[in-house]
Design a protein around this motif. Structure first.
Motif, PDB file in Angstrom:
ATOM      1  N   GLN A 211      88.036  91.525  32.837  1.00 38.71           N
ATOM      2  CA  GLN A 211      86.586  91.376  32.727  1.00 38.71           C
ATOM      3  C   GLN A 211      85.990  92.768  32.842  1.00 38.71           C
ATOM      4  OE1 GLN A 211      85.057  88.516  35.463  1.00 38.71           O
ATOM      5  NE2 GLN A 211      82.994  88.553  34.649  1.00 38.71           N
TER       6      GLN A 211
ATOM      7  N   ASP B  67      82.720  93.228  27.476  1.00 39.20           N
ATOM      8  CA  ASP B  67      82.195  92.178  28.346  1.00 39.20           C
ATOM      9  C   ASP B  67      82.089  90.874  27.559  1.00 39.20           C
ATOM     10  OD1 ASP B  67      81.067  90.619  30.245  1.00 39.20           O
ATOM     11  OD2 ASP B  67      79.209  91.755  30.442  1.00 39.20           O
TER      12      ASP B  67
ATOM     13  N   SER C 176      79.564  87.973  28.934  1.00 39.29           N
ATOM     14  CA  SER C 176      78.142  88.092  28.595  1.00 39.29           C
ATOM     15  C   SER C 176      77.899  87.733  27.132  1.00 39.29           C
ATOM     16  CB  SER C 176      77.651  89.519  28.863  1.00 39.29           C
ATOM     17  OG  SER C 176      77.695  89.806  30.238  1.00 39.29           O
TER      18      SER C 176
ATOM     19  N   GLU D 164      75.928  77.991  32.999  1.00 39.75           N
ATOM     20  CA  GLU D 164      75.858  78.871  34.162  1.00 39.75           C
ATOM     21  C   GLU D 164      75.863  78.074  35.463  1.00 39.75           C
ATOM     22  OE1 GLU D 164      72.380  81.142  33.387  1.00 39.75           O
ATOM     23  OE2 GLU D 164      73.325  82.394  31.839  1.00 39.75           O
TER      24      GLU D 164
ATOM     25  N   ARG E 183      79.573  76.883  36.871  1.00 40.86           N
ATOM     26  CA  ARG E 183      80.645  77.852  37.142  1.00 40.86           C
ATOM     27  C   ARG E 183      81.278  77.548  38.491  1.00 40.86           C
ATOM     28  NH1 ARG E 183      80.382  84.479  36.771  1.00 40.86           N
ATOM     29  NH2 ARG E 183      82.357  84.893  37.819  1.00 40.86           N
TER      30      ARG E 183
ATOM     31  N   LEU F 258      82.650  78.457  41.862  1.00 36.13           N
ATOM     32  CA  LEU F 258      82.310  79.588  42.723  1.00 36.13           C
ATOM     33  C   LEU F 258      83.461  80.016  43.625  1.00 36.13           C
ATOM     34  CD1 LEU F 258      78.648  78.670  43.713  1.00 36.13           C
ATOM     35  CD2 LEU F 258      79.477  80.086  41.812  1.00 36.13           C
TER      36      LEU F 258
ATOM     37  N   THR G 188      82.667  80.879  47.225  1.00 33.87           N
ATOM     38  CA  THR G 188      81.611  81.853  47.507  1.00 33.87           C
ATOM     39  C   THR G 188      80.247  81.195  47.347  1.00 33.87           C
ATOM     40  OG1 THR G 188      81.515  82.617  45.213  1.00 33.87           O
ATOM     41  CG2 THR G 188      83.075  83.721  46.684  1.00 33.87           C
TER      42      THR G 188
ATOM     43  N   SER H  81      77.543  82.440  45.494  1.00 31.62           N
ATOM     44  CA  SER H  81      76.802  82.640  44.256  1.00 31.62           C
ATOM     45  C   SER H  81      77.719  83.173  43.168  1.00 31.62           C
ATOM     46  CB  SER H  81      75.653  83.624  44.480  1.00 31.62           C
ATOM     47  OG  SER H  81      76.159  84.935  44.626  1.00 31.62           O
ATOM     48  N   PRO H  82      77.316  83.036  41.904  1.00 29.67           N
ATOM     49  CA  PRO H  82      78.119  83.575  40.793  1.00 29.67           C
ATOM     50  C   PRO H  82      78.339  85.079  40.883  1.00 29.67           C
ATOM     51  CG  PRO H  82      76.466  82.047  39.975  1.00 29.67           C
ATOM     52  CD  PRO H  82      76.149  82.283  41.427  1.00 29.67           C
ATOM     53  N   ASP H  83      77.414  85.797  41.546  1.00 30.14           N
ATOM     54  CA  ASP H  83      77.537  87.252  41.633  1.00 30.14           C
ATOM     55  C   ASP H  83      78.747  87.674  42.465  1.00 30.14           C
ATOM     56  OD1 ASP H  83      75.281  87.567  40.102  1.00 30.14           O
ATOM     57  OD2 ASP H  83      73.932  87.584  41.836  1.00 30.14           O
ATOM     58  N   THR H  84      79.145  86.817  43.408  1.00 26.00           N
ATOM     59  CA  THR H  84      80.279  87.165  44.280  1.00 26.00           C
ATOM     60  C   THR H  84      81.534  86.369  43.947  1.00 26.00           C
ATOM     61  OG1 THR H  84      79.470  85.555  45.912  1.00 26.00           O
ATOM     62  CG2 THR H  84      78.798  87.857  46.191  1.00 26.00           C
TER      63      THR H  84
ATOM     64  N   GLU I  84      84.813  85.218  42.101  1.00 31.54           N
ATOM     65  CA  GLU I  84      85.817  85.938  41.328  1.00 31.54           C
ATOM     66  C   GLU I  84      86.681  84.977  40.527  1.00 31.54           C
ATOM     67  OE1 GLU I  84      88.141  88.386  43.853  1.00 31.54           O
ATOM     68  OE2 GLU I  84      86.517  89.800  44.281  1.00 31.54           O
TER      69      GLU I  84
END
Length: 577
Positions: A391, A397, A400, A415, A418, A420, A423, A425-428, A430
């Motif tokens: 990724q 990318d 995206s 979205e 996803r 998780l 975790t 949120s999606p930002d953290t 993996e």
């Protein structure tokens, strides 16, 4: 009987119980059995069970017969799992839990018709339906139908008869009714289907060649599975595989089928391509556990990413994991074609793998959009796995790009589902990332590959010489492999090529780097597959296919009809590496 590799038919089961009776009771039992007609066997069962319950040996008898059966035949186990995977209903007149244990699913009996209806309608997980009850000592369940009184009870049970009549309108596999099509309960069911519902849909009655068919309804067609009972597992596995491939026109959607019998091809393309399963799988237990957590995570629709460098074993891992899914799940590597999926109707919990997204973001996105819509209101779960090497930001990318090519109305849905991975949120969150095999797993991989490769390419005496001490051979190959290649190339794909070169050169390998390994390997294969053209230069479309399969990197291999040759492909390949 085939599934459990036992010989206990219903009649044999009664004879085993007879040995527990007193002499006078045995004599009366023998009289009741008579010519072993269905009615006589039911009368004998009434006599047997009454006395066993009276003297307190009934539970021991059941535990030592019905309760002691377990699935043993691997081909039959696989066949039944495929039947369940296809979403087909299974009913049985047997009392044991062989089918449930083989497929890893639950059961429901005629005693609870309200629980059977959701199974038939597809609104609850598929379970084995016991038309004549079930014996489950661990769960304190004993609802078997065997004697006169029990048969009268089920024939008068309106709910049970309603469910059986409803089953007559659905595709159905009935297990264990070989000689019981004349039994009072089952015959009422089959007569209702033909006489009352007027259904002309055929039933297929499996039987061995040379046996006499019992009196069958007019819509029952005898099918001979072979000349001996041992032909049944292979026949059923082939039939179940065909059904699974063609279920809901699934075949056109599937790029690679994890449940297909491996071809075990000896060509390099066949050996190296993950779908052919040339050697035994070296288990990645930690990764399989991660995938199982993803499978069982809460949420009807979830997607996740699987990352790893080319040749690290991503696709083989997923293929083997799909084969271990519970029988109420169906998983496959899918084609990225929204048009094909537009007519797909979900029929069970489903795992869809989209292999390699980079460069195909738009077809992948459109396929995902169709899947999201089709499973949105279906009673089944969807798990979507996106497979890539890495990724990255910028032009690489792919995630995206994929998200940006989703129709706006599907992007938010995508979205929101996803996975998780524990975790917040999606930002953290993996993706799963495959690393190199551990030292011990790498040795196991070498042993597995040698066991598959040596018997195919060496004379028996030569192969046996290596196999006398595979552990020592494996350690030698492992040390040489790690010395020859840089650590980033310690991947199963390159290890496979190194093993073959090592064997081909009788252990005298002098290789430095992945580029040289690939060149030596291609030279080895060229020696086996020489095709000489008029200009004297070697070319082989087979080797180009090999290059695509082995290296699996993204550049265009020369069209076999063009004027480019193997050396040019090798040069470009080396430059790319």
């Amino acid at each position: 009987m085939s599934l459990g590799r036992h010989r206990n038919s219903w009649g044999t089961w009664l004879q085993i119980g007879r040995d527990r009776l007193l002499p006078a009771q045995q004599a009366e039992f023998d009289t009741l059995v008579g010519s072993s007609s269905t009615n006589e066997l039911i009368a004998a069962a009434s006599h047997l069970l009454k006395h066993l319950k009276a003297d307190g040996t009934y539970e021991d008898f059941m535990d030592e017969t019905i309760g002691a059966l377990h699935p043993l035949d691997p081909v039959m186990i696989d066949a039944f799992r495929k039947i369940c995977r296809a979403g087909d209903l299974t009913a049985t007149t047997n009392y044991d839990l062989l089918l449930e244990e083989a497929a890893g699913i639950g059961y429901v009996s005629y005693k609870k018709p309200g629980e059977i209806l959701p199974v038939i309608n597809g609104t609850s997980p598929n379970r084995v339906i016991h038309l004549h009850g079930v014996y489950d000592r661990a769960a304190a369940v004993d609802s078997i139908i065997a004697d006169d009184e029990q048969y009268r009870t089920i024939l008068e049970n309106a709910g049970a008869q309603f469910i059986q009549n409803l089953l007559g309108t659905h595709p159905l596999v009935i297990v264990g009714c070989g000689g019981t099509v004349s039994d009072p309960n089952l015959s009422v069911f089959m007569q209702f289907v033909t006489d009352k519902l007027g259904l002309s849909v055929p039933y297929f009655y499996l039987m061995k060649e040379g046996d006499s068919a019992p009196a069958l309804p007019p819509n029952a067609i005898p099918i001979y599975y072979g000349t001996g009972h041992n032909d049944l597992p292979d026949f059923l596995d082939e039939a179940a595989s065909y059904r699974l491939r063609n279920r809901a026109e699934i075949r056109q959607l599937v790029q690679f089928d994890p449940y297909a019998t491996p071809k075990r091809m000896s060509s390099a393309f066949g050996r190296m391509h993950f779908s052919n399963r040339f050697s035994d799988f070296t288990r990645r237990e930690a990764e399989q556990e991660q995938l199982n957590r993803f499978l069982y995570a809460s949420g009807p629709i979830l997607w996740w990413g699987v990352l790893g460098e080319g040749g690290i074993g991503k696709s083989r891992l997923l293929l083997e994991w799909l084969r271990t899914l519970p029988a109420n799940w169906y998983g496959f590597f899918a084609r990225k074609d929204a048009r094909l999926f537009s007519s797909f109707v979900p029929f069970t919990d489903t795992v869809v793998v989209l292999d390699y997204i980079l460069g195909e973001e738009e077809p992948a996105a459109l396929t995902i959009a169709v899947l999201l819509r089709q499973f949105e209101h279906a009673p089944y779960h969807l798990r979507l796995l996106l497979v890539e090497r890495r990724q990255a930001a910028g032009e690489e990318d792919w995630l995206s790009k994929l998200s940006g090519r989703l129709p706006p109305e599907d992007r938010l849905s995508f979205e929101s589902c996803r996975y998780l991975n524990g975790t917040a949120s999606p930002d953290t969150a993996e993706f799963m990332r495959l690393e190199a095999l551990s030292t011990e797993d790498e040795r196991c991989y070498i042993r597995n590959y040698l066991n598959a490769y040596l018997p195919v390419f060496l004379e028996p005496a030569e192969a046996a010489a290596y196999q006398t001490d595979l552990d020592a051979v494996g350690k030698t190959i492992q040390v040489l492999f790690r010395d020859a290649l840089e650590e980033p190339y310690w991947r199963p794909l390159y290890l496979s090529m190194f093993i073959e070169v090592w064997v081909n050169k009788a252990g005298t390998v002098d290789i430095t780097g992945a580029k040289q390994l690939l060149r030596v390997y291609l030279e080895k294969e060229t020696g086996r597959w020489k095709i000489l053209l008029k200009d004297g230069r070697l070319v082989n479309c087979y080797l180009r296919l090999l290059t695509m399969a082995c290296v699996t990197e993204r550049f265009n291999i020369t069209d076999v009809s063009g004027e480019n040759y193997l050396q040019e492909d090798c040069d470009r390949l080396s430059a790319f590496l």
